[in-house]
Design a protein around this motif. Structure first.
Motif, PDB file in Angstrom:
ATOM      1  N   VAL A 200       0.832  -1.206   0.000  1.00  0.00           N
ATOM      2  CA  VAL A 200       0.000   0.000   0.000  1.00  0.00           C
ATOM      3  C   VAL A 200       0.867   1.256   0.000  1.00  0.00           C
ATOM      4  N   GLY A 201       1.882   1.279   0.846  1.00  0.00           N
ATOM      5  CA  GLY A 201       2.757   2.437   0.898  1.00  0.00           C
ATOM      6  C   GLY A 201       3.424   2.717  -0.436  1.00  0.00           C
ATOM      7  N   THR A 202       3.799   1.660  -1.151  1.00  0.00           N
ATOM      8  CA  THR A 202       4.447   1.825  -2.450  1.00  0.00           C
ATOM      9  C   THR A 202       3.438   2.247  -3.512  1.00  0.00           C
ATOM     10  N   LEU A 203       2.222   1.719  -3.446  1.00  0.00           N
ATOM     11  CA  LEU A 203       1.177   2.126  -4.396  1.00  0.00           C
ATOM     12  C   LEU A 203       0.774   3.587  -4.183  1.00  0.00           C
ATOM     13  N   VAL A 204       0.801   4.040  -2.947  1.00  0.00           N
ATOM     14  CA  VAL A 204       0.535   5.457  -2.686  1.00  0.00           C
ATOM     15  C   VAL A 204       1.630   6.321  -3.313  1.00  0.00           C
ATOM     16  N   ASP A 205       2.867   5.838  -3.304  1.00  0.00           N
ATOM     17  CA  ASP A 205       3.946   6.554  -3.989  1.00  0.00           C
ATOM     18  C   ASP A 205       3.660   6.679  -5.484  1.00  0.00           C
ATOM     19  N   VAL A 206       3.043   5.644  -6.055  1.00  0.00           N
ATOM     20  CA  VAL A 206       2.627   5.718  -7.458  1.00  0.00           C
ATOM     21  C   VAL A 206       1.542   6.774  -7.615  1.00  0.00           C
ATOM     22  N   GLY A 207       0.565   6.754  -6.710  1.00  0.00           N
ATOM     23  CA  GLY A 207      -0.555   7.676  -6.797  1.00  0.00           C
ATOM     24  C   GLY A 207      -0.168   9.136  -6.652  1.00  0.00           C
ATOM     25  N   ARG A 208       0.862   9.399  -5.892  1.00  0.00           N
ATOM     26  CA  ARG A 208       1.295  10.795  -5.699  1.00  0.00           C
ATOM     27  C   ARG A 208       2.351  11.220  -6.713  1.00  0.00           C
ATOM     28  N   GLY A 209       2.693  10.310  -7.634  1.00  0.00           N
ATOM     29  CA  GLY A 209       3.639  10.641  -8.694  1.00  0.00           C
ATOM     30  C   GLY A 209       5.089  10.557  -8.295  1.00  0.00           C
ATOM     31  N   LYS A 210       5.366  10.009  -7.130  1.00  0.00           N
ATOM     32  CA  LYS A 210       6.763   9.892  -6.691  1.00  0.00           C
ATOM     33  C   LYS A 210       7.500   8.850  -7.513  1.00  0.00           C
ATOM     34  N   ILE A 211       6.799   7.764  -7.860  1.00  0.00           N
ATOM     35  CA  ILE A 211       7.367   6.753  -8.744  1.00  0.00           C
ATOM     36  C   ILE A 211       6.355   6.452  -9.846  1.00  0.00           C
ATOM     37  N   ALA A 212       6.847   5.972 -10.987  1.00  0.00           N
ATOM     38  CA  ALA A 212       5.981   5.622 -12.114  1.00  0.00           C
ATOM     39  C   ALA A 212       5.493   4.185 -11.961  1.00  0.00           C
ATOM     40  N   GLU A 213       4.475   3.850 -12.762  1.00  0.00           N
ATOM     41  CA  GLU A 213       3.955   2.475 -12.736  1.00  0.00           C
ATOM     42  C   GLU A 213       5.054   1.481 -13.103  1.00  0.00           C
ATOM     43  N   ALA A 214       5.886   1.859 -14.064  1.00  0.00           N
ATOM     44  CA  ALA A 214       6.990   0.982 -14.476  1.00  0.00           C
ATOM     45  C   ALA A 214       7.977   0.775 -13.331  1.00  0.00           C
ATOM     46  N   ASP A 215       8.152   1.797 -12.495  1.00  0.00           N
ATOM     47  CA  ASP A 215       9.043   1.670 -11.335  1.00  0.00           C
ATOM     48  C   ASP A 215       8.495   0.663 -10.332  1.00  0.00           C
ATOM     49  N   PHE A 216       7.172   0.625 -10.201  1.00  0.00           N
ATOM     50  CA  PHE A 216       6.545  -0.338  -9.278  1.00  0.00           C
ATOM     51  C   PHE A 216       6.891  -1.767  -9.694  1.00  0.00           C
ATOM     52  N   VAL A 217       6.844  -2.032 -10.992  1.00  0.00           N
ATOM     53  CA  VAL A 217       7.207  -3.356 -11.510  1.00  0.00           C
ATOM     54  C   VAL A 217       8.682  -3.647 -11.242  1.00  0.00           C
ATOM     55  N   LYS A 218       9.541  -2.652 -11.455  1.00  0.00           N
ATOM     56  CA  LYS A 218      10.973  -2.841 -11.213  1.00  0.00           C
ATOM     57  C   LYS A 218      11.248  -3.149  -9.744  1.00  0.00           C
ATOM     58  N   ILE A 219      10.478  -2.520  -8.846  1.00  0.00           N
ATOM     59  CA  ILE A 219      10.640  -2.777  -7.411  1.00  0.00           C
ATOM     60  C   ILE A 219      10.304  -4.228  -7.086  1.00  0.00           C
ATOM     61  N   ILE A 220       9.216  -4.732  -7.666  1.00  0.00           N
ATOM     62  CA  ILE A 220       8.848  -6.140  -7.439  1.00  0.00           C
ATOM     63  C   ILE A 220       9.971  -7.053  -7.925  1.00  0.00           C
ATOM     64  N   GLU A 221      10.446  -6.786  -9.143  1.00  0.00           N
ATOM     65  CA  GLU A 221      11.443  -7.661  -9.764  1.00  0.00           C
ATOM     66  C   GLU A 221      12.802  -7.582  -9.077  1.00  0.00           C
ATOM     67  N   ALA A 222      13.084  -6.473  -8.401  1.00  0.00           N
ATOM     68  CA  ALA A 222      14.386  -6.309  -7.740  1.00  0.00           C
ATOM     69  C   ALA A 222      14.533  -7.183  -6.505  1.00  0.00           C
TER      70      ALA A 222
END
Length: 251
Positions: A200-222
């Motif tokens: 949730v905390g990371t998805l909120v970062d997506v929602g506020r524009g701190k990270i892009a949707e593509a960054d969310f995928v990279k975080i999972i894969e990392a």
């Protein structure tokens, strides 16, 4: 000995989580004390999971064994049990199950909800995260859908957790707007410690524009917790459902 499942709900605000701990107020300790009083013998329970301090459950399951075979948990007995328990813990039902039924390991899936309040509301202070900044909910929805295509969630696991695998199968991950709240629902076969709040905390970062949707995928894969966002506060998290095989319940 007869094994029973206890179905209960609790507001986690005043508790240091479910599991018994030294010098701490916990839901498990309160439940065992109440059951032991009613049954007049010492009762030890085992829960479906370990909710953290301040986390709630609208549906939770624990099991215990008793020498009282075929005990009928009628409404009168449940009322007596609920009168002993604190007002923020409620027993819904107690049912007989097969000897090998296990509150934790027999579970097929669990469902959590996370509530974010968009406006100040005195009635949700203990049950939602107040977050008033603008959020791109559509971007959060698209990012959340990516969770269904992965199984390794190391990036959202509490560091130092003693588990054999960080693999989970996510069946549902979606955001909904419900009046003045955003509600995230996630269902999986198992969850890692702190996993939902980290997601949730990371998805909120997506929602506020701190990270892009593509960054969310990279975080999972990392597979690196340090790359994910800060965990969302405990007060917004609820365990809402646990699914079990029907054949473990005794009619």
């Amino acid at each position: 000995m007869q094994r029973y499942f206890v179905e209960l709900a609790y507001l986690g605000t005043n508790y240091c989580g479910w599991q018994i701990q030294p010098n701490a107020n916990t839901v498990q300790a309160e439940l065992e004390k109440a059951l032991s009083t009613i049954l007049r013998h010492e009762v030890s329970t085992l829960g479906a999971g370990r909710t953290d301090t301040g986390v709630h459950a609208s549906f939770f399951v624990a099991h215990f064994d008793s020498q009282m075979i075929n005990l009928q948990w009628d409404q009168k007995l449940l009322v007596s049990l609920n009168e002993i328990l604190p007002r923020d813990i409620a027993i819904k039902e107690i049912v007989a199950v097969t000897p090998d039924a296990h509150a934790r390991f027999s579970a097929l899936s669990r469902t959590y909800e996370y509530h974010i309040s968009r406006y100040k509301n005195p009635f949700s202070v203990e049950t939602a995260w107040l977050y008033k900044a603008p959020l791109d909910v559509d971007a959060m929805k698209r990012a959340a859908s990516k969770l269904l295509t992965y199984t390794d969630f190391t990036s959202f696991s509490k560091l130092g957790s003693d588990v054999k695998t960080n693999n989970c199968r996510v069946y549902t991950a979606m955001w909904e707007v419900q009046e003045q709240e955003l509600v995230f629902t996630i269902r999986a076969d198992r969850f890692l410690r702190n996993m939902v709040r980290a997601i949730v905390g990371t998805l909120v970062d997506v929602g506020r524009g701190k990270i892009a949707e593509a960054d969310f995928v990279k975080i999972i894969e990392a597979k690196d917790r340090s790359l994910a966002g800060t965990s969302a506060p405990a007060e917004g998290l609820f365990l809402t459902s646990i699914e079990y095989p029907v054949n473990i319940f005794i009619e």
